[in-house]
Design a protein around this motif. Sequence first.
Motif: not given
Length: 331
Positions: A305-311
């Motif tokens: 929750q609230g994370l900024q994820i870059c694949v």
Amino acid sequence: HPDFFGKYPKERPFYRTIKWDKSYYTFTGFKDPEQELQQAQRAEPTLSTLFIVHTVLERERSELGISAVWCRWQRSWGVSHRYCQLQSLSRLSHQNPEALINLQGHTVVFADQSGMNASGHVMLGTMDVHHQWTKLFEQLPGYRSLQQQTHWLKERISLLLGGTQVVHMDRLGPVQPIAEHYSSLNTFHKRLMSHHLRLHPRSLQGLTMLLENDRSSPSLHEMGHFIIPIKCDLPALQVFLQNHAPEARRRIQRKNQLQAEEEAVVKLCLETLSLRSLSKEPSVSPAQMIQCCERLLEQRSPHMQGLQICVSHFYSVMQDGDLCVPWDWKS
């Protein structure tokens, strides 16, 4: 510390700039980038890069009247480095506002070297000084003329190859300067003009091709575009295009389907997992992104929750808070 996948993050390679003695900045009056970096880190370490870019550029547009200017970065620098680069451009705009007039309508890319790339974006070398940037801005009218000539050559090549459109994708390889791109187009066009290929004017309409210098035979990419060597055998090229056109159309249709599925599953992840953002690096294919997102939905960890994820293809925690995870991450 390990991330929520239980993996230890790996650091990205750091591109070191020239470090001058402090007396150099005192004598010349130039800003010390190391000092600016420290100030940026203390000032807004938690701001997202996008917010900083938007704020600075909106101010630039309102003060200078520069429209449709947007910034990109060739490398995944951290937020403080990006902030300093924008600050440097902002200082130049105040010191010499006339210099930036020619930037109107362009996309700016902070890159390893200055110039214009094959896509028509203005590249600002991050290790260049303001004088070099200003000189580039003065040369932009000439670059625009060269860009118009590349458009004309692409149209002529398309007419000679049954409607196939010549495209350029920076994300598929190293940055190509526009002069080099023009030279490739011009060489290929001259070769086509010296041969008389018999292709119906619209037989290959809707298909695309990339020109390359380092291949000996044409090929069909999995995404549906042709990869054509500039110096390939042209009669053989005609046969290749005609024989592979149906498969190219099938792959393009599949690519469009995957892109639609990718957009849908990314949206679902953002909503279901309450992510702050979910993006990917250009090298991650739609199929890989879909697989990654589906597994994230199965995981449904409250820590997301609230994370900024870059694949991406590796584990890392970026300075601006992005959590980079490989598309095939391990549980």
